[in-house]
Design a protein around this motif. Structure first.
Motif, PDB file in Angstrom:
ATOM      1  N   UNK A   1      17.545  15.980   9.600  1.00  0.00           N
ATOM      2  CA  UNK A   1      17.058  14.642  10.667  1.00  0.00           C
ATOM      3  C   UNK A   1      17.543  15.218  12.137  1.00  0.00           C
ATOM      4  N   UNK A   2      17.045  15.275  13.140  1.00  0.00           N
ATOM      5  CA  UNK A   2      17.283  16.434  14.541  1.00  0.00           C
ATOM      6  C   UNK A   2      16.594  17.468  14.920  1.00  0.00           C
ATOM      7  N   UNK A   3      16.528  17.677  13.351  1.00  0.00           N
ATOM      8  CA  UNK A   3      16.406  19.776  14.026  1.00  0.00           C
ATOM      9  C   UNK A   3      15.271  20.051  13.270  1.00  0.00           C
ATOM     10  N   UNK A   4      14.662  19.293  12.112  1.00  0.00           N
ATOM     11  CA  UNK A   4      13.339  20.030  11.614  1.00  0.00           C
ATOM     12  C   UNK A   4      12.267  18.977  12.876  1.00  0.00           C
ATOM     13  N   UNK A   5      11.839  19.683  13.535  1.00  0.00           N
ATOM     14  CA  UNK A   5      10.806  19.281  14.312  1.00  0.00           C
ATOM     15  C   UNK A   5      10.483  20.979  15.038  1.00  0.00           C
ATOM     16  N   UNK A   6       9.153  20.577  15.186  1.00  0.00           N
ATOM     17  CA  UNK A   6       8.408  22.352  15.908  1.00  0.00           C
ATOM     18  C   UNK A   6       8.678  22.617  17.543  1.00  0.00           C
ATOM     19  N   UNK A   7       9.266  21.733  18.321  1.00  0.00           N
ATOM     20  CA  UNK A   7       9.584  21.773  19.639  1.00  0.00           C
ATOM     21  C   UNK A   7      10.720  22.014  19.328  1.00  0.00           C
ATOM     22  N   UNK A   8      11.606  22.339  18.892  1.00  0.00           N
ATOM     23  CA  UNK A   8      12.953  23.174  18.869  1.00  0.00           C
ATOM     24  C   UNK A   8      13.036  23.871  19.216  1.00  0.00           C
ATOM     25  N   UNK A   9      12.282  25.149  19.185  1.00  0.00           N
ATOM     26  CA  UNK A   9      12.246  26.825  19.521  1.00  0.00           C
ATOM     27  C   UNK A   9      11.762  26.394  20.970  1.00  0.00           C
ATOM     28  N   UNK A  10      10.575  26.184  21.649  1.00  0.00           N
ATOM     29  CA  UNK A  10      10.121  26.011  22.795  1.00  0.00           C
ATOM     30  C   UNK A  10      11.684  25.336  23.375  1.00  0.00           C
ATOM     31  N   UNK A  11      11.967  24.461  23.105  1.00  0.00           N
ATOM     32  CA  UNK A  11      13.480  23.062  23.579  1.00  0.00           C
ATOM     33  C   UNK A  11      14.628  24.752  23.434  1.00  0.00           C
ATOM     34  N   UNK A  12      15.259  25.173  23.036  1.00  0.00           N
ATOM     35  CA  UNK A  12      16.567  26.371  22.554  1.00  0.00           C
ATOM     36  C   UNK A  12      15.314  27.783  23.088  1.00  0.00           C
ATOM     37  N   UNK A  13      14.663  28.350  23.504  1.00  0.00           N
ATOM     38  CA  UNK A  13      13.975  28.586  24.457  1.00  0.00           C
ATOM     39  C   UNK A  13      15.142  28.324  25.899  1.00  0.00           C
ATOM     40  N   UNK A  14      13.867  27.571  26.017  1.00  0.00           N
ATOM     41  CA  UNK A  14      14.091  27.008  27.371  1.00  0.00           C
ATOM     42  C   UNK A  14      15.724  27.013  28.126  1.00  0.00           C
ATOM     43  N   UNK A  15      16.298  26.484  27.682  1.00  0.00           N
ATOM     44  CA  UNK A  15      18.049  25.706  27.446  1.00  0.00           C
ATOM     45  C   UNK A  15      18.362  27.380  28.161  1.00  0.00           C
ATOM     46  N   UNK A  16      18.513  28.469  26.648  1.00  0.00           N
ATOM     47  CA  UNK A  16      18.699  29.283  26.536  1.00  0.00           C
ATOM     48  C   UNK A  16      18.881  30.226  28.462  1.00  0.00           C
ATOM     49  N   UNK A  17      17.360  30.540  28.825  1.00  0.00           N
ATOM     50  CA  UNK A  17      17.028  30.486  29.862  1.00  0.00           C
ATOM     51  C   UNK A  17      17.247  30.239  31.094  1.00  0.00           C
ATOM     52  N   UNK A  18      17.554  28.771  30.192  1.00  0.00           N
ATOM     53  CA  UNK A  18      18.133  27.763  32.376  1.00  0.00           C
ATOM     54  C   UNK A  18      19.634  27.994  31.615  1.00  0.00           C
ATOM     55  N   UNK A  19      20.338  28.176  31.232  1.00  0.00           N
ATOM     56  CA  UNK A  19      22.076  28.620  31.741  1.00  0.00           C
ATOM     57  C   UNK A  19      22.241  29.707  31.832  1.00  0.00           C
ATOM     58  N   UNK A  20      21.196  30.749  31.219  1.00  0.00           N
ATOM     59  CA  UNK A  20      21.216  32.318  31.374  1.00  0.00           C
ATOM     60  C   UNK A  20      20.945  32.158  33.371  1.00  0.00           C
ATOM     61  N   UNK A  21      20.356  31.401  33.760  1.00  0.00           N
ATOM     62  CA  UNK A  21      20.050  31.775  34.835  1.00  0.00           C
ATOM     63  C   UNK A  21      21.020  31.561  35.693  1.00  0.00           C
ATOM     64  N   UNK A  22      21.693  30.046  35.406  1.00  0.00           N
ATOM     65  CA  UNK A  22      22.839  29.421  36.706  1.00  0.00           C
ATOM     66  C   UNK A  22      23.814  30.732  36.051  1.00  0.00           C
ATOM     67  N   UNK A  23      24.126  30.764  34.558  1.00  0.00           N
ATOM     68  CA  UNK A  23      25.176  32.005  34.369  1.00  0.00           C
ATOM     69  C   UNK A  23      25.134  33.272  35.816  1.00  0.00           C
ATOM     70  N   UNK A  24      23.532  33.655  36.103  1.00  0.00           N
ATOM     71  CA  UNK A  24      23.958  34.764  36.619  1.00  0.00           C
ATOM     72  C   UNK A  24      24.090  34.391  38.607  1.00  0.00           C
ATOM     73  N   UNK A  25      24.258  32.806  38.536  1.00  0.00           N
ATOM     74  CA  UNK A  25      24.517  32.482  40.091  1.00  0.00           C
ATOM     75  C   UNK A  25      25.836  32.488  40.035  1.00  0.00           C
TER      76      UNK A  25
END
Lengths: 453, 55
Positions: free
Chosen positions: A235-259
Motif C-alpha cells: 500500500x502507498x507504493x503500488x500505484x501507476x502514478x508513482x513513476x511520473x510522481x518520482x520523475x517530477x519530484x526529481x526534476x523539481x529538486x534537481x532544478x532547485x539544487x541548480x539555483x
C-alpha cells in the motif's frame, strides 16, 4: 586557421571564468580538508556497520529500507538537474540555459555515484551486488534499476566530457603556469582538440543527438527507480502514478539544487557577470510550474487513495497524515509547496537570496518527501500490519553516513570547480556582440549553420 | 522448445539479465568511443580528402 594551431572562440568573460582555475586558495584547502574529514568519519562508521551488521542501524523487521534508500532516491533525483537543464532545455531551444549547463551537469555527475553508494551502504553484504551480474533475471525491477542507473551514469559522463572538451583544450593552452601534473592532465583529457569548424560542427551534432537519448534515459531512470517500489503490491507504493510522481519530484529538486549551486558559485568565484540574475529569473518560472505540478500529483495521489478507502491503503494514508509521520508530512507540505510557492511568486524575482532560501527548503522538503513515501509503507506493510507494526528511528550511524555522502558530493564539486571552468566558455560565446568576433575564424555551430542555409 | 517458451525463459532464468546489462554498457561504450573519434577526426584533413577525390 593555420595547421597545428588551436582555435578557441573569443569569450568576453574568459578571464573571469578562468580566474577560479588559476590558483587554489588556502580557503579551498581548508574546505577540502574539512570535507575529507567528514568523509573519513563516514568511512569509519561504515566499516563498523559492515563488521557489526545492519543491527547498528534503526532498520528492523519489517523495515528493511530507511534513510539509506531515502538518500538513494534523493541523490538520483538530484542527478536529474543536469540532464533536464542540458538535454531537455537544449532540445527545447532555450538558449538562456547555456551559462548554467555545466554547473547542472556536474550535479548530475557527482550525485549519481553517491546514489549508487547509498545502495551499497544499505546492503549488509555489498559483495552480493555481483549476483545481479551473475544471476540477473529480467523479472526483477532491481535489474531494471541497475541497467538504467548504470547506463545513465555512463551516458552522463560522456555527455559531460564532450561538452567540456573544448574548454579543457582552452585550459591546456591558456593555463601554462599551473603545476606540471595539472598541465599534463589537460593535455591528456583534451585528446588533441584543435577547435576546427568541423570539430565544433560535429560536436554540436553529437550533443544534439545525445540530448535526445539522454532525455529518454532520464525519464526511464527515475521511473524505474520508482518501480522498485511500485512493482511491489505494498500500500502507498503500488500505484501507476508513482513513476511520473518520482520523475517530477526529481526534476523539481534537481532544478532547485541548480539555483543553490549557481548562487554559491556566483558569490564565491565572483561570477556575477557570467551568471546574470536573469538566469535565476528563468529558473524561477520553471520552479513555479514544478511546484504547482507537484501539488497536482500530490492531490491526485492522496485523493484517489482516500476516496477508494481500501483498508491497507488507509492504514498507510493515516500514518502519513495524522500518525507517526504526520509532523514530517505537514512540514514537507510547507517546505516544498506553501512557503516556496509564495517566495517564487512574490519575493523571488530579482532576488537571489530569496530564491536560494526557497530552493534549500524545496530540497530539504523533497528529502522528507522521499522519507515519507518509503517509511509509512514499511511500518505498515500489507497483511502484516496487524501482526507486526514496525517502528523506525534512524540511528547515529545512519546520520553519520548520510552526512558523509553529502560531504563527498560537495567535495567532488568543490574540487572540480577549481580545475575546470564551471561556466562553459565555448557554449556562451554566441552571446557576444558580432563586432567582437573575428568572423573568418569563428566556428559555425550546427544550429546556426542550418539557419544560414 | 516453442519459441514463446524460449523468449519467456530469457526473462525468467537467472543469468541472461546480467549478460544483457553488460552488453548494454559495452554497446554504449563502443558508440561513445566511435563518436569521440569521429568528432576529433574533424581536423583540417578535409583538404587532403578533396585533393584525393579530384585525382
Amino acid at each position: 586557421m593555420r595547421a597545428g594551431q588551436t582555435y578557441h572562440p573569443e569569450n568576453q568573460h574568459e578571464e573571469l571564468i578562468l580566474a577560479p582555475v588559476r590558483a587554489i586558495s588556502s580557503r579551498d584547502r581548508t574546505l577540502w580538508g574539512a570535507l575529507v574529514g567528514i568523509l573519513f568519519i563516514g568511512v569509519i562508521v561504515y566499516i563498523r556497520q559492515f563488521i557489526l551488521g545492519l543491527g547498528v542501524t534503526g532498520m528492523n523487521r519489517p523495515i528493511y529500507w530507511g534513510v539509506y534508500i531515502t538518500n538513494f532516491v534523493f541523490f538520483i533525483g538530484l542527478a536529474h538537474s543536469g540532464t533536464f537543464i542540458s538535454a531537455i532545455l537544449r532540445l527545447a531551444g532555450a538558449d538562456w540555459r547555456a551559462p548554467l549547463t555545466r554547473a547542472a551537469e556536474a550535479i548530475t555527475l557527482f550525485s549519481l555515484p553517491f546514489g549508487v553508494a547509498s545502495i551499497l551502504v544499505d546492503m549488509g553484504r555489498p559483495d552480493r551486488l555481483l549476483n545481479i551480474i551473475l544471476y540477473g533475471r529480467f523479472q526483477s525491477p532491481l535489474l531494471w534499476d541497475f541497467t538504467a542507473v548504470s547506463l545513465y551514469l555512463f551516458s552522463s559522463v560522456v555527455f559531460f566530457y564532450l561538452s567540456l572538451l573544448p574548454d579543457i583544450a582552452l585550459c591546456r593552452d591558456r593555463l601554462t603556469h599551473v603545476p606540471t601534473w595539472q598541465q599534463r592532465m589537460y593535455q591528456i583529457l583534451a585528446l588533441g582538440w584543435k577547435g576546427t569548424p568541423t570539430q565544433y560542427h560535429r560536436l554540436e551534432k553529437t550533443l544534439d543527438g545525445m540530448a535526445i537519448f539522454m532525455s529518454l534515459v532520464v525519464v526511464t531512470v527515475h521511473t524505474v527507480v520508482s518501480w522498485v517500489f511500485g512493482m511491489t503490491i505494498q500500500p502507498g507504493w503500488h500505484t501507476a502514478l508513482i513513476g511520473p510522481f518520482f520523475l517530477l519530484g526529481a526534476i523539481f529538486s534537481g532544478t532547485a539544487a541548480v539555483v543553490i549551486v549557481l548562487a554559491i558559485l556566483r558569490k564565491t568565484y565572483k561570477l556575477a557577470e557570467a551568471l546574470p540574475i536573469s538566469l535565476f529569473n528563468s529558473l524561477r518560472k520553471l520552479l513555479i510550474v514544478f511546484t504547482l505540478s507537484w501539488l497536482y500529483m500530490m492531490v491526485a495521489e492522496h485523493l484517489t487513495i482516500f476516496y477508494g478507502n481500501l483498508p491497507d491503503e488507509m492504514e498507510v494514508f493515516w500514518q502519513r497524515v495524522t500518525g507517526d509521520f504526520a509532523w514530517i508530512f505537514w512540514l514537507m507540505i510547507f517546505l516544498v509547496f506553501i512557503i516556496p510557492l509564495y517566495i517564487f511568486i512574490f519575493k523571488g524575482k530579482d532576488s537571489i537570496k530569496w530564491m536560494v532560501a526557497a530552493s534549500i527548503m524545496v530540497n530539504v522538503g523533497m528529502w522528507l518527501e522521499r522519507y515519507i513515501v518509503i517509511l509509512p509503507t514499511e511500518t505498515r506493510p500489507r497483511l502484516l500490519y496487524e501482526l507486526v507494526q514496525g517502528k523506525y528511528t534512524p540511528t547515529l550511524t545512519e546520520w553519520a553516513i548520510t552526512l558523509s555522502l553529502f560531504a563527498g558530493l560537495t567535495l567532488l564539486y568543490a574540487v572540480f570547480t577549481r580545475f575546470f571552468p564551471i561556466v562553459p566558455l565555448w557554449e556562451t560565446v554566441e552571446k557576444l556582440e558580432p563586432e567582437k568576433f573575428n568572423l573568418r575564424q569563428r566556428p559555425t555551430f550546427g544550429r546556426k549553420r542550418k539557419e544560414r542555409k | 522448445m516453442p519459441i514463446i517458451e524460449l523468449i519467456g525463459s530469457f526473462f525468467t532464468s537467472a543469468g541472461p539479465g546480467g549478460i544483457t546489462v553488460i552488453l548494454v554498457i559495452a554497446l554504449a561504450a563502443l558508440v561513445s568511443f566511435i563518436l569521440i573519434r569521429w568528432i576529433l577526426q574533424g581536423e583540417e584533413v578535409d583538404k587532403t580528402r578533396i585533393l584525393k577525390r579530384n585525382r
